[in-house]
Motif scaffolding. Structure first.
Motif, PDB file in Angstrom:
ATOM      1  N   ILE A  46       0.837  -1.199   0.000  1.00 28.48           N
ATOM      2  CA  ILE A  46       0.000   0.000   0.000  1.00 28.48           C
ATOM      3  C   ILE A  46       0.872   1.249   0.000  1.00 28.48           C
ATOM      4  CG2 ILE A  46      -1.649   1.342   1.356  1.00 28.48           C
ATOM      5  CD1 ILE A  46      -2.868  -1.381   2.214  1.00 28.48           C
ATOM      6  N   TYR A  47       1.933   1.238   0.791  1.00 32.17           N
ATOM      7  CA  TYR A  47       2.828   2.399   0.823  1.00 32.17           C
ATOM      8  C   TYR A  47       3.526   2.605  -0.514  1.00 32.17           C
ATOM      9  CZ  TYR A  47       2.051   3.413   5.687  1.00 32.17           C
ATOM     10  OH  TYR A  47       1.468   3.785   6.858  1.00 32.17           O
ATOM     11  N   TRP A  48       3.951   1.508  -1.139  1.00 33.41           N
ATOM     12  CA  TRP A  48       4.568   1.627  -2.467  1.00 33.41           C
ATOM     13  C   TRP A  48       3.568   2.198  -3.466  1.00 33.41           C
ATOM     14  CZ3 TRP A  48       9.255   2.054  -4.119  1.00 33.41           C
ATOM     15  CH2 TRP A  48      10.303   1.487  -3.403  1.00 33.41           C
ATOM     16  N   ALA A  49       2.338   1.697  -3.444  1.00 35.16           N
ATOM     17  CA  ALA A  49       1.321   2.179  -4.381  1.00 35.16           C
ATOM     18  C   ALA A  49       1.007   3.655  -4.141  1.00 35.16           C
ATOM     19  CB  ALA A  49       0.053   1.335  -4.268  1.00 35.16           C
ATOM     20  N   LEU A  50       0.834   4.032  -2.880  1.00 41.85           N
ATOM     21  CA  LEU A  50       0.488   5.418  -2.557  1.00 41.85           C
ATOM     22  C   LEU A  50       1.626   6.376  -2.885  1.00 41.85           C
ATOM     23  CD1 LEU A  50      -1.559   7.414  -1.429  1.00 41.85           C
ATOM     24  CD2 LEU A  50      -0.661   6.933   0.847  1.00 41.85           C
ATOM     25  N   THR A  51       2.840   6.030  -2.499  1.00 42.39           N
ATOM     26  CA  THR A  51       3.958   6.931  -2.794  1.00 42.39           C
ATOM     27  C   THR A  51       4.227   7.006  -4.296  1.00 42.39           C
ATOM     28  OG1 THR A  51       5.577   5.183  -2.346  1.00 42.39           O
ATOM     29  CG2 THR A  51       5.056   6.691  -0.532  1.00 42.39           C
ATOM     30  N   SER A  52       3.999   5.921  -5.000  1.00 48.58           N
ATOM     31  CA  SER A  52       4.148   5.947  -6.464  1.00 48.58           C
ATOM     32  C   SER A  52       3.095   6.849  -7.088  1.00 48.58           C
ATOM     33  CB  SER A  52       4.038   4.533  -7.043  1.00 48.58           C
ATOM     34  OG  SER A  52       5.077   3.724  -6.556  1.00 48.58           O
ATOM     35  N   LEU A  53       1.864   6.760  -6.584  1.00 52.04           N
ATOM     36  CA  LEU A  53       0.787   7.610  -7.091  1.00 52.04           C
ATOM     37  C   LEU A  53       1.089   9.086  -6.850  1.00 52.04           C
ATOM     38  CD1 LEU A  53      -2.069   7.874  -8.301  1.00 52.04           C
ATOM     39  CD2 LEU A  53      -2.958   7.632  -5.968  1.00 52.04           C
ATOM     40  N   VAL A  54       1.545   9.414  -5.645  1.00 57.88           N
ATOM     41  CA  VAL A  54       1.895  10.811  -5.339  1.00 57.88           C
ATOM     42  C   VAL A  54       3.032  11.281  -6.243  1.00 57.88           C
ATOM     43  CG1 VAL A  54       2.851  12.356  -3.571  1.00 57.88           C
ATOM     44  CG2 VAL A  54       1.020  10.760  -2.978  1.00 57.88           C
ATOM     45  N   THR A  55       4.002  10.420  -6.478  1.00 55.85           N
ATOM     46  CA  THR A  55       5.124  10.780  -7.339  1.00 55.85           C
ATOM     47  C   THR A  55       4.661  11.083  -8.762  1.00 55.85           C
ATOM     48  OG1 THR A  55       6.629   9.441  -6.006  1.00 55.85           O
ATOM     49  CG2 THR A  55       7.372  10.008  -8.228  1.00 55.85           C
ATOM     50  N   VAL A  56       3.752  10.283  -9.270  1.00 56.76           N
ATOM     51  CA  VAL A  56       3.229  10.517 -10.624  1.00 56.76           C
ATOM     52  C   VAL A  56       2.397  11.800 -10.652  1.00 56.76           C
ATOM     53  CG1 VAL A  56       1.625   9.648 -12.379  1.00 56.76           C
ATOM     54  CG2 VAL A  56       3.301   8.099 -11.335  1.00 56.76           C
ATOM     55  N   VAL A  57       1.528  11.951  -9.664  1.00 57.11           N
ATOM     56  CA  VAL A  57       0.615  13.100  -9.637  1.00 57.11           C
ATOM     57  C   VAL A  57       1.365  14.418  -9.481  1.00 57.11           C
ATOM     58  CG1 VAL A  57      -1.272  14.171  -8.322  1.00 57.11           C
ATOM     59  CG2 VAL A  57      -1.373  11.746  -8.908  1.00 57.11           C
ATOM     60  N   ILE A  58       2.461  14.431  -8.727  1.00 62.50           N
ATOM     61  CA  ILE A  58       3.211  15.678  -8.532  1.00 62.50           C
ATOM     62  C   ILE A  58       3.733  16.230  -9.850  1.00 62.50           C
ATOM     63  CG2 ILE A  58       5.476  14.654  -8.078  1.00 62.50           C
ATOM     64  CD1 ILE A  58       4.160  17.649  -6.213  1.00 62.50           C
ATOM     65  N   TRP A  59       4.030  15.333 -10.777  1.00 60.68           N
ATOM     66  CA  TRP A  59       4.594  15.778 -12.044  1.00 60.68           C
ATOM     67  C   TRP A  59       3.567  16.436 -12.963  1.00 60.68           C
ATOM     68  CZ3 TRP A  59       9.437  16.779 -12.992  1.00 60.68           C
ATOM     69  CH2 TRP A  59      10.388  16.240 -12.131  1.00 60.68           C
ATOM     70  N   ILE A  60       2.291  16.261 -12.710  1.00 58.56           N
ATOM     71  CA  ILE A  60       1.273  16.923 -13.536  1.00 58.56           C
ATOM     72  C   ILE A  60       1.386  18.441 -13.417  1.00 58.56           C
ATOM     73  CG2 ILE A  60      -1.210  17.238 -13.932  1.00 58.56           C
ATOM     74  CD1 ILE A  60      -1.494  14.227 -13.077  1.00 58.56           C
ATOM     75  N   LEU A 142      -5.886  25.047  -0.028  1.00 63.38           N
ATOM     76  CA  LEU A 142      -6.920  24.183  -0.610  1.00 63.38           C
ATOM     77  C   LEU A 142      -6.314  22.923  -1.226  1.00 63.38           C
ATOM     78  CD1 LEU A 142      -9.840  23.594  -1.551  1.00 63.38           C
ATOM     79  CD2 LEU A 142      -9.276  24.858  -3.634  1.00 63.38           C
ATOM     80  N   TYR A 143      -5.316  23.090  -2.068  1.00 65.45           N
ATOM     81  CA  TYR A 143      -4.705  21.929  -2.723  1.00 65.45           C
ATOM     82  C   TYR A 143      -3.937  21.056  -1.740  1.00 65.45           C
ATOM     83  CZ  TYR A 143      -6.030  23.221  -7.456  1.00 65.45           C
ATOM     84  OH  TYR A 143      -6.746  23.482  -8.592  1.00 65.45           O
ATOM     85  N   ALA A 144      -3.316  21.644  -0.739  1.00 66.27           N
ATOM     86  CA  ALA A 144      -2.629  20.847   0.279  1.00 66.27           C
ATOM     87  C   ALA A 144      -3.635  19.998   1.054  1.00 66.27           C
ATOM     88  CB  ALA A 144      -1.846  21.757   1.237  1.00 66.27           C
ATOM     89  N   LEU A 145      -4.782  20.582   1.393  1.00 61.25           N
ATOM     90  CA  LEU A 145      -5.823  19.815   2.080  1.00 61.25           C
ATOM     91  C   LEU A 145      -6.361  18.691   1.201  1.00 61.25           C
ATOM     92  CD1 LEU A 145      -7.834  22.603   3.946  1.00 61.25           C
ATOM     93  CD2 LEU A 145      -6.501  20.752   4.978  1.00 61.25           C
ATOM     94  N   LEU A 146      -6.573  18.990  -0.074  1.00 61.80           N
ATOM     95  CA  LEU A 146      -7.051  17.951  -1.000  1.00 61.80           C
ATOM     96  C   LEU A 146      -6.050  16.810  -1.097  1.00 61.80           C
ATOM     97  CD1 LEU A 146      -8.571  20.094  -3.894  1.00 61.80           C
ATOM     98  CD2 LEU A 146      -9.808  18.659  -2.261  1.00 61.80           C
ATOM     99  N   LEU A 147      -4.775  17.139  -1.195  1.00 62.46           N
ATOM    100  CA  LEU A 147      -3.734  16.112  -1.266  1.00 62.46           C
ATOM    101  C   LEU A 147      -3.700  15.285   0.018  1.00 62.46           C
ATOM    102  CD1 LEU A 147      -1.285  14.786  -2.667  1.00 62.46           C
ATOM    103  CD2 LEU A 147       0.125  16.558  -1.607  1.00 62.46           C
ATOM    104  N   ALA A 148      -3.736  15.950   1.160  1.00 58.25           N
ATOM    105  CA  ALA A 148      -3.671  15.236   2.439  1.00 58.25           C
ATOM    106  C   ALA A 148      -4.891  14.343   2.636  1.00 58.25           C
ATOM    107  CB  ALA A 148      -3.551  16.236   3.589  1.00 58.25           C
ATOM    108  N   VAL A 149      -6.075  14.873   2.392  1.00 53.22           N
ATOM    109  CA  VAL A 149      -7.296  14.077   2.558  1.00 53.22           C
ATOM    110  C   VAL A 149      -7.300  12.900   1.579  1.00 53.22           C
ATOM    111  CG1 VAL A 149      -9.816  14.120   2.252  1.00 53.22           C
ATOM    112  CG2 VAL A 149      -8.681  15.933   3.544  1.00 53.22           C
ATOM    113  N   GLY A 150      -6.906  13.148   0.342  1.00 55.57           N
ATOM    114  CA  GLY A 150      -6.855  12.070  -0.646  1.00 55.57           C
ATOM    115  C   GLY A 150      -5.854  10.998  -0.275  1.00 55.57           C
ATOM    116  N   ALA A 151      -4.656  11.407   0.110  1.00 57.70           N
ATOM    117  CA  ALA A 151      -3.605  10.440   0.451  1.00 57.70           C
ATOM    118  C   ALA A 151      -3.990   9.636   1.691  1.00 57.70           C
ATOM    119  CB  ALA A 151      -2.276  11.154   0.667  1.00 57.70           C
ATOM    120  N   PHE A 152      -4.439  10.311   2.744  1.00 54.15           N
ATOM    121  CA  PHE A 152      -4.820   9.582   3.949  1.00 54.15           C
ATOM    122  C   PHE A 152      -6.065   8.738   3.723  1.00 54.15           C
ATOM    123  CE2 PHE A 152      -2.164  12.771   6.215  1.00 54.15           C
ATOM    124  CZ  PHE A 152      -1.295  11.864   6.783  1.00 54.15           C
ATOM    125  N   GLY A 153      -6.986   9.228   2.918  1.00 48.91           N
ATOM    126  CA  GLY A 153      -8.176   8.440   2.589  1.00 48.91           C
ATOM    127  C   GLY A 153      -7.810   7.156   1.868  1.00 48.91           C
TER     128      GLY A 153
END
Length: 169
Positions: A46-60, A142-153
């Motif tokens: 789960i941690y690998w999947a989540l950190t990989s997702l954040v890594t991909v999303v940051i590049w957008i 706003l975007y920091a909250l969205l990222l945090a809520v999404g990642a923790f969710g």
């Protein structure tokens, strides 16, 4: 138009986050098991999947601010990521390392890359006369909250699903 220094800072920030996330994925689960009382059993996949997702999303937004002309949407998203990563470097990584007297995985890359580059990105956006400081901070929060809520969710939701599957098996 976004200055080339801001584009370079955005790219360096993306690289910093991309280096930070594998450190967390590789070492945080085992460290958490031995240093923290958690309500769930952390799962490395789960941690690998989540950190990989954040890594991909940051590049957008990083690519967006580099190629899109005057795109406040990408700038806003990037300022939110920057704020989230600045907070993440300090809370939990740095503070928990102090409290636990142990190196929390992610504190080094967070303090070395995410904190200074995140602060620099937000500073550059605040210095840009085309965007009001209020707009920069509003978007960043706003975007920091969205990222945090999404990642923790995703993190807790995935652990809840795995726990439920184990109980039903």
């Amino acid at each position: 138009m976004i200055a080339s220094s801001c584009k370079l800072t955005a790219i360096l920030f993306g690289i910093g986050v991309s280096l930070h996330n594998p450190e967390e994925a590789m070492f945080l689960v085992e460290w958490s098991r031995s240093h923290l009382k958690l309500r769930f059993e952390p799962n490395p996949r789960i941690y690998w999947a989540l950190t990989s997702l954040v890594t991909v999303v940051i590049w957008i937004p990083v690519v967006g601010v580099c190629v899109a002309k005057e795109s406040s949407s990408f700038q806003n998203a990037l300022s939110g990521f920057a704020l989230a990563m600045v907070i993440n470097a300090v809370l939990p990584h740095f503070m928990i390392s102090l409290v636990k007297h142990s190196y929390s995985p992610g504190v080094g890359t967070g303090m070395l890359f995410n904190l200074p580059l995140g602060v620099l990105l937000i500073h550059e956006q605040l210095s840009d006369r085309a965007i009001s400081p209020v707009e920069v901070w509003r978007a960043a929060v706003l975007y920091a909250l969205l990222l945090a809520v999404g990642a923790f969710g995703i993190l807790y939701g995935a652990h809840a699903i795995l726990t439920a599957r184990k109980e039903n098996a």
